[in-house]
Design an enzyme around this catalytic site. Structure first.
Site, PDB file in Angstrom:
ATOM      1  N   ARG A   1       0.888  -1.178   0.000  1.00 22.28           N
ATOM      2  CA  ARG A   1       0.000   0.000   0.000  1.00 22.28           C
ATOM      3  C   ARG A   1       0.914   1.213   0.000  1.00 22.28           C
ATOM      4  O   ARG A   1       1.567   1.531   1.007  1.00 22.28           O
ATOM      5  CB  ARG A   1      -0.905  -0.010   1.235  1.00 22.28           C
ATOM      6  CG  ARG A   1      -1.895   1.157   1.285  1.00 22.28           C
ATOM      7  CD  ARG A   1      -2.761   1.056   2.519  1.00 22.28           C
ATOM      8  NE  ARG A   1      -3.585   2.231   2.720  1.00 22.28           N
ATOM      9  CZ  ARG A   1      -4.840   2.378   2.296  1.00 22.28           C
ATOM     10  NH1 ARG A   1      -5.417   1.388   1.642  1.00 22.28           N
ATOM     11  NH2 ARG A   1      -5.523   3.475   2.529  1.00 22.28           N
TER      12      ARG A   1
ATOM     13  N   CYS B   1     -16.138   3.369  -0.048  1.00 26.81           N
ATOM     14  CA  CYS B   1     -15.074   2.455   0.375  1.00 26.81           C
ATOM     15  C   CYS B   1     -14.589   2.724   1.798  1.00 26.81           C
ATOM     16  O   CYS B   1     -13.873   1.891   2.367  1.00 26.81           O
ATOM     17  CB  CYS B   1     -13.913   2.510  -0.603  1.00 26.81           C
ATOM     18  SG  CYS B   1     -13.035   4.086  -0.659  1.00 26.81           S
TER      19      CYS B   1
ATOM     20  N   GLN C   1     -10.234  -3.040  -3.600  1.00 29.95           N
ATOM     21  CA  GLN C   1     -11.488  -2.438  -3.159  1.00 29.95           C
ATOM     22  C   GLN C   1     -12.602  -2.708  -4.173  1.00 29.95           C
ATOM     23  O   GLN C   1     -13.730  -3.046  -3.805  1.00 29.95           O
ATOM     24  CB  GLN C   1     -11.317  -0.935  -2.967  1.00 29.95           C
ATOM     25  CG  GLN C   1     -12.596  -0.207  -2.592  1.00 29.95           C
ATOM     26  CD  GLN C   1     -13.128  -0.632  -1.237  1.00 29.95           C
ATOM     27  OE1 GLN C   1     -12.415  -0.547  -0.247  1.00 29.95           O
ATOM     28  NE2 GLN C   1     -14.366  -1.099  -1.182  1.00 29.95           N
TER      29      GLN C   1
ATOM     30  N   ARG D   1     -14.111  -6.827   1.690  1.00 24.21           N
ATOM     31  CA  ARG D   1     -12.670  -6.722   1.459  1.00 24.21           C
ATOM     32  C   ARG D   1     -11.990  -8.020   1.887  1.00 24.21           C
ATOM     33  O   ARG D   1     -11.077  -8.518   1.210  1.00 24.21           O
ATOM     34  CB  ARG D   1     -12.085  -5.538   2.241  1.00 24.21           C
ATOM     35  CG  ARG D   1     -12.414  -4.149   1.719  1.00 24.21           C
ATOM     36  CD  ARG D   1     -11.698  -3.845   0.403  1.00 24.21           C
ATOM     37  NE  ARG D   1     -10.256  -3.886   0.536  1.00 24.21           N
ATOM     38  CZ  ARG D   1      -9.506  -2.870   1.001  1.00 24.21           C
ATOM     39  NH1 ARG D   1     -10.068  -1.734   1.364  1.00 24.21           N
ATOM     40  NH2 ARG D   1      -8.189  -2.999   1.062  1.00 24.21           N
TER      41      ARG D   1
END
Length: 303
Positions: A102, A262, A132, A290
């Protein structure tokens, strides 16, 4: 055999994405799984940006599949002291079976994937958020059936999440209408790609036109993590205020339209509390998914 990376949805055949999505549905339905397909495997998770959902869903998902997790923040690596991403990738590949990253820069992700000999998964970059959207596809189909041929409306900033929605529209065969201020539209090359692929992606400046007869309305935070210090907060709020999702905008969509976000959400900014906490919202299912979508991604990369 080259590593199976999961970097962006546009890199996959629709059949592969459908395979992963169906696996996510099966994993969610199996309440007491006996199979531990990733037993003996280890996932390294690298975070430039902190995250509640990404960290917990990947960690819990990997453990539910029988694997182990190593968490690495910026202070746990030598990247901030000059070690290259390529060297980090080579070293991690000798220790672990997969890497989830990430990060801010897509360049970092691509360099990691280019030099890693194990699968690399895009947990988010400033350009996209494919994990996502796989969770969003799972959520939509749980509530409204097959997404192919349906209408999804996006209202807000044409950001990284919107970019992955564009990829998904082409790969899963639904119509995507993007209502964005002209100053905050998705990159032109993405729209050109969608058109070249025969995708039904429409860019609008009127959110009410976008949501007409839509099956789902989607938005995201007006400021992404790290943007708060760029000195443009007031201007972004002014530009995006007309695109706020409230009851009036939802009422302009189909009667049974659902709302997605999200998370994290900022009630009163991109969405009102009445919508996100109301009966049309599926954001909690979306957040849970998720876990299930990413378990399917992990299994696809590692099995």
């Amino acid at each position: 055999m080259p590593a199976r990376h999961f970097l962006d949805l546009d890199q996959f055949a629709p059949s592969t994405l459908r395979q992963v999505l169906d696996r996510g549905k099966a994993l969610k339905a199996d309440k007491t799984p006996k199979d531990r397909p990733l037993a003996g495997k280890t996932l390294a998770m690298l975070f430039d940006k902190p995250s509640l959902r990404t960290r917990v869903s990947f960690e819990v998902g990997m453990r539910q599949l029988g694997g182990e997790v190593v968490l690495l923040s910026q202070r746990d690596t030598q990247l901030s002291r000059g070690e290259t991403m390529a060297d980090t990738a080579r070293v991690l590949s000798r220790y672990v079976d997969a890497i989830m990253m990430r990060t801010t820069s897509r360049k970092n992700l691509e360099e990691m994937a280019a030099h890693a000999t194990v699968p690399v998964i895009n947990g988010l970059t400033d350009d996209s958020h494919p994990c996502q959207i796989m969770a969003d596809m799972l959520t939509f189909e749980e509530h409204r059936g097959p997404v192919k041929g349906k209408v999804i409306a996006w209202s807000g900033d044409g950001n990284n999440v919107a970019a992955s929605w564009i990829h998904a529209a082409v790969k899963f065969g639904f119509e995507l209408r993007l209502a964005c201020p002209k100053e905050l539209q998705p990159p032109k090359h993405l729209l050109d790609w969608a058109k070249a692929q025969g995708g039904k992606v429409v860019l609008l400046d009127d959110p009410y036109a976008a949501v007409k007869e839509a099956d789902c309305v989607v938005t995201d935070a007006w400021l992404s993590m790290g943007d708060e210090n760029k000195g443009e907060t007031s201007n972004r709020h002014n530009l995006l205020a007309p695109f706020r999702v409230d009851d009036r905008l939802m009422d302009a969509a189909k009667k049974d339209a659902i709302f997605m976000h999200c998370l994290p959400a900022h009630r009163g900014e991109e969405v009102t509390a009445a919508v996100i906490d109301g009966p049309r919202s599926v954001v909690w299912d979306e957040a849970e998914n998720r876990l299930h979508a990413q378990k399917a991604i992990l299994a696809w990369c590692l099995e």
